[in-house]
Scaffold this motif. Sequence first.
Motif, PDB file in Angstrom:
ATOM      1  N   LEU A 125       0.814  -1.214   0.000  1.00 28.77           N
ATOM      2  CA  LEU A 125       0.000   0.000   0.000  1.00 28.77           C
ATOM      3  C   LEU A 125       0.850   1.269   0.000  1.00 28.77           C
ATOM      4  O   LEU A 125       0.439   2.291  -0.543  1.00 28.77           O
ATOM      5  CB  LEU A 125      -0.933   0.014   1.214  1.00 28.77           C
ATOM      6  N   THR A 126       2.022   1.213   0.596  1.00 34.67           N
ATOM      7  CA  THR A 126       2.846   2.416   0.717  1.00 34.67           C
ATOM      8  C   THR A 126       4.008   2.465  -0.270  1.00 34.67           C
ATOM      9  O   THR A 126       4.584   3.530  -0.483  1.00 34.67           O
ATOM     10  CB  THR A 126       3.388   2.552   2.151  1.00 34.67           C
ATOM     11  N   ALA A 127       4.348   1.344  -0.889  1.00 31.80           N
ATOM     12  CA  ALA A 127       5.478   1.318  -1.837  1.00 31.80           C
ATOM     13  C   ALA A 127       5.322   2.330  -2.976  1.00 31.80           C
ATOM     14  O   ALA A 127       6.310   2.954  -3.369  1.00 31.80           O
ATOM     15  CB  ALA A 127       5.679  -0.093  -2.374  1.00 31.80           C
ATOM     16  N   PRO A 128       4.101   2.547  -3.508  1.00 31.97           N
ATOM     17  CA  PRO A 128       3.978   3.584  -4.541  1.00 31.97           C
ATOM     18  C   PRO A 128       4.391   4.973  -4.037  1.00 31.97           C
ATOM     19  O   PRO A 128       4.939   5.780  -4.800  1.00 31.97           O
ATOM     20  CB  PRO A 128       2.491   3.553  -4.913  1.00 31.97           C
ATOM     21  N   GLY A 129       4.172   5.252  -2.762  1.00 30.09           N
ATOM     22  CA  GLY A 129       4.619   6.528  -2.180  1.00 30.09           C
ATOM     23  C   GLY A 129       6.136   6.622  -2.156  1.00 30.09           C
ATOM     24  O   GLY A 129       6.704   7.694  -2.381  1.00 30.09           O
ATOM     25  N   LEU A 130       6.802   5.511  -1.900  1.00 33.19           N
ATOM     26  CA  LEU A 130       8.260   5.484  -1.947  1.00 33.19           C
ATOM     27  C   LEU A 130       8.740   5.732  -3.371  1.00 33.19           C
ATOM     28  O   LEU A 130       9.658   6.528  -3.600  1.00 33.19           O
ATOM     29  CB  LEU A 130       8.791   4.148  -1.424  1.00 33.19           C
ATOM     30  N   ALA A 131       8.110   5.076  -4.341  1.00 32.10           N
ATOM     31  CA  ALA A 131       8.490   5.277  -5.748  1.00 32.10           C
ATOM     32  C   ALA A 131       8.308   6.732  -6.163  1.00 32.10           C
ATOM     33  O   ALA A 131       9.174   7.308  -6.845  1.00 32.10           O
ATOM     34  CB  ALA A 131       7.671   4.355  -6.645  1.00 32.10           C
ATOM     35  N   GLU A 132       7.220   7.359  -5.741  1.00 29.16           N
ATOM     36  CA  GLU A 132       6.973   8.771  -6.058  1.00 29.16           C
ATOM     37  C   GLU A 132       8.035   9.666  -5.436  1.00 29.16           C
ATOM     38  O   GLU A 132       8.521  10.608  -6.076  1.00 29.16           O
ATOM     39  CB  GLU A 132       5.594   9.206  -5.557  1.00 29.16           C
ATOM     40  N   ALA A 133       8.417   9.388  -4.195  1.00 28.90           N
ATOM     41  CA  ALA A 133       9.438  10.190  -3.523  1.00 28.90           C
ATOM     42  C   ALA A 133      10.785  10.060  -4.238  1.00 28.90           C
ATOM     43  O   ALA A 133      11.514  11.044  -4.389  1.00 28.90           O
ATOM     44  CB  ALA A 133       9.558   9.775  -2.058  1.00 28.90           C
ATOM     45  N   ILE A 134      11.112   8.854  -4.668  1.00 29.56           N
ATOM     46  CA  ILE A 134      12.361   8.632  -5.401  1.00 29.56           C
ATOM     47  C   ILE A 134      12.331   9.378  -6.730  1.00 29.56           C
ATOM     48  O   ILE A 134      13.294  10.053  -7.101  1.00 29.56           O
ATOM     49  CB  ILE A 134      12.611   7.119  -5.592  1.00 29.56           C
ATOM     50  N   ASP A 135      11.225   9.275  -7.463  1.00 29.57           N
ATOM     51  CA  ASP A 135      11.093   9.980  -8.744  1.00 29.57           C
ATOM     52  C   ASP A 135      11.220  11.489  -8.562  1.00 29.57           C
ATOM     53  O   ASP A 135      11.871  12.168  -9.360  1.00 29.57           O
ATOM     54  CB  ASP A 135       9.753   9.649  -9.411  1.00 29.57           C
TER      55      ASP A 135
END
Length: 132
Positions: free
Chosen positions: A43-53
Amino acid sequence: MMAENQHAASGSPPQSDKDDFNTEESEVEGLAVVAVRGSVDMLTAPGLAEAIDSALAKKPKGLIVDLLKVEFLGSAGISVLMQTRDNLGESIPFCVVADGPATHRPLTLLGINELMSVCRRLDDAVVKLTDG
């Protein structure tokens, strides 16, 4: 009741931990640092991907993902780290900071530490990416 016990035994984070997830971006010696807190799961991994991007959009000299305050690192979070490594290739130095049973242990057990740079301290990651 049995389903609850199976859920707890599976190593899944408690529901309340999902509310604690956040990321914070900073810069150290030209390196982007994405510090993560809480649980990194499906559920939270997409938030990590967005922060990295978001951090990479600023064209840093390198990228550090700091997992020191992560309480649970699931396969979805590990997948984001692997995808980041694959996307960056040799173009931008990349390092993950992980220490303890919730982060360093799974990365080591799965052999991820053989596929990307993993340091136990943020200072070590900064030195690694700026000196070497």
